[in-house]
Design a protein around this motif. Sequence first.
Motif, mmCIF file in Angstrom:
data_model
loop_
_atom_site.group_PDB
_atom_site.id
_atom_site.type_symbol
_atom_site.label_atom_id
_atom_site.label_comp_id
_atom_site.label_asym_id
_atom_site.label_seq_id
_atom_site.Cartn_x
_atom_site.Cartn_y
_atom_site.Cartn_z
ATOM 1 N N GLY A 75 0.971 -1.461 -0.384
ATOM 2 C CA GLY A 75 -0.084 -0.255 0.434
ATOM 3 C C GLY A 75 0.981 1.445 -0.532
ATOM 4 O O GLY A 75 0.328 2.592 0.346
ATOM 5 N N ARG A 344 -1.831 -8.824 -4.789
ATOM 6 C CA ARG A 344 -2.700 -8.073 -5.273
ATOM 7 C C ARG A 344 -1.222 -6.939 -5.671
ATOM 8 O O ARG A 344 -1.378 -5.654 -5.376
ATOM 9 C CB ARG A 344 -3.120 -7.634 -4.306
ATOM 10 C CG ARG A 344 -3.976 -8.213 -3.900
ATOM 11 C CD ARG A 344 -5.515 -8.545 -5.366
ATOM 12 N NE ARG A 344 -6.408 -9.514 -4.745
ATOM 13 C CZ ARG A 344 -6.794 -10.380 -5.542
ATOM 14 N NH1 ARG A 344 -5.726 -10.976 -5.941
ATOM 15 N NH2 ARG A 344 -7.467 -11.427 -5.708
ATOM 16 N N GLN A 403 -5.817 3.716 -5.221
ATOM 17 C CA GLN A 403 -6.065 2.927 -4.560
ATOM 18 C C GLN A 403 -7.176 3.772 -2.804
ATOM 19 O O GLN A 403 -7.840 5.087 -3.105
ATOM 20 C CB GLN A 403 -4.394 3.479 -3.355
ATOM 21 C CG GLN A 403 -3.571 3.332 -3.740
ATOM 22 C CD GLN A 403 -2.171 3.445 -3.664
ATOM 23 O OE1 GLN A 403 -2.187 4.476 -2.893
ATOM 24 N NE2 GLN A 403 -1.330 2.576 -3.500
ATOM 25 N N ASP A 406 -6.735 3.453 2.872
ATOM 26 C CA ASP A 406 -6.258 2.823 3.523
ATOM 27 C C ASP A 406 -4.576 2.313 2.720
ATOM 28 O O ASP A 406 -3.574 1.503 3.229
ATOM 29 C CB ASP A 406 -6.485 1.092 4.298
ATOM 30 C CG ASP A 406 -6.988 0.938 3.543
ATOM 31 O OD1 ASP A 406 -6.977 1.208 2.182
ATOM 32 O OD2 ASP A 406 -7.749 -0.193 3.677
ATOM 33 N N SER A 408 -4.577 0.464 0.285
ATOM 34 C CA SER A 408 -4.684 -1.300 -0.699
ATOM 35 C C SER A 408 -5.698 -0.866 -2.124
ATOM 36 O O SER A 408 -5.849 0.533 -2.382
ATOM 37 C CB SER A 408 -6.209 -1.756 0.245
ATOM 38 O OG SER A 408 -7.346 -1.732 0.190
#
Length: 532
Positions: A75, A344, A403, A406, A408
């Motif tokens: 992230g 991811r 994104q 957070d 992600s």
Amino acid sequence: MSRSRPQVPFATRHARNGMVCTVDHLASDAGVSLLRAGGSAADAAVAASAVLAVTTQHMCGMGGDLWALVHHADGTAPAALNASGRAGSGADPDALRAEGRTRMRFRNDIRSVPVPGCVDGWLSLHERYGRVPLAEVLAPAIDFASGGFPLSPHGAAAAALLDGVANTDDYSPQNRPGDLISRPGVAAALHEIVVGGREAYYEGGFGRDLIELGSGEYTTADLARSQADWVTPLQTDAWGHRLWTVPPNSQGYLTLAGAWIAAGLELPADPDDPLFAHLLAEAAKQAGWDRPAVLSADADGAALVAPERLAPRRAAISPDAAAPLGAGTGTGDTMYLAAVDDDRMGVSLIQSNAGGWGIGLWTPTHRISLHNRGIGFNLVEGHAAEYRPGRRPPHTLAPAIVQRADGSLRSVVGTMGGDAQPQVLLQVLARSLCAGEEPASAIGSGRWRWGAAEGTGFDTWADPGNLQLYIEGHAAWAGPDGLADLTGRGHRVGTDGAHDNSYGHAHLIEVHDSVLAGASDPRALTGGVAGY
């Protein structure tokens, strides 16, 4: 999950582990095969991009440029790769001006060909993020180039333009969709890269051909210098998400600027309301009208998307009428692909020839078409984007990543479309993030685009006071009432056919909990979403 408005047979595809979206299902399948073999999203992206360099050379290839964004699984801020080429050491704007030129030539002039950065981009992306050997990554492309691939409908139409063009023997003006085409020269070039790396390509047969074609435009030092650099991405917040793109010399800042402006407007809940189109189009116009004056390789991208610069532009927009340009202020062909792996990691990659087959010149050794990305330069003496040795031209390529708060990964998205790329992305992002549409609807719905009444798709902002708002034929507001509504708000409106190629080939992958949702643009005809 997102609001669903399925468009059968065009529907959102879902997968659990990994997904690849491209303009060609053969490339998407190749990318997913790398994911299944344990490769990363970067491996999948390079594999798919290399296949497209074989099967889709009318849009992209090893003679063009490349940009990419990489979302890290932890992230943190994405990595941005600028693999756009630089003008050769022999670049001489005075010579062009002496010929009476006021702009770079679109066709048949090697001076509009910066050193192609695509291969450097592949190698840099693989070196930093690859998990499997390069030979495995390029194997599908080599197989299609040597063994043959079925020509796409767009490819067959483009082949008709090659009659009489030297070194295009792999194609024929009589080619039809589905004809089996092989590219032995491209296969040899790919194999040389596997064996000898960038030196085998840039300082081997391809480099020698480029130097010979250039007749003084390039030096061996130009070819020895890598065209790929890791750079700092740009960001802004809109619709509760963080949007990322690549910095100048890319026009990606326009995507962020348009989204920031639009996110502060009162968009109607229904994205098929003509007011939705009006406000987004106004946001794109306010963001982009001064692009020729401000965009260069040296431009301050963060300053271009700063709220203090954009707030007056937002304030100038009215729901009732088109705003005058400058109010509140102190102006092709490409392929895009998206890849997400089981960790991811997300890769947003775009690769281009600029205009169709590019400049119209092909290298004799490998039969690779050369791009014409140098059309982004200007011939204004002293301008930061003036055609000069070692400079990168202003670039239309603008991949994006979204994104959540957070950090992600929410979305990997991008499109082809020349100057219209940020406009298409603004519409896809607004439908996805603001209106809550699922990928198939966000991608497949009708679009608008700003354009010159007569232009190449790369000169939209050359005369921003003479813009026309074009409407795609299947858009909800393409009927008489919708067109009358937009005309009544002060827009000069033109119309095109349904699913028109000039409105981009966008692809979108969204990450929802443990499921991936993706859509490939139906305008591409042979595009595909592959997942597992």
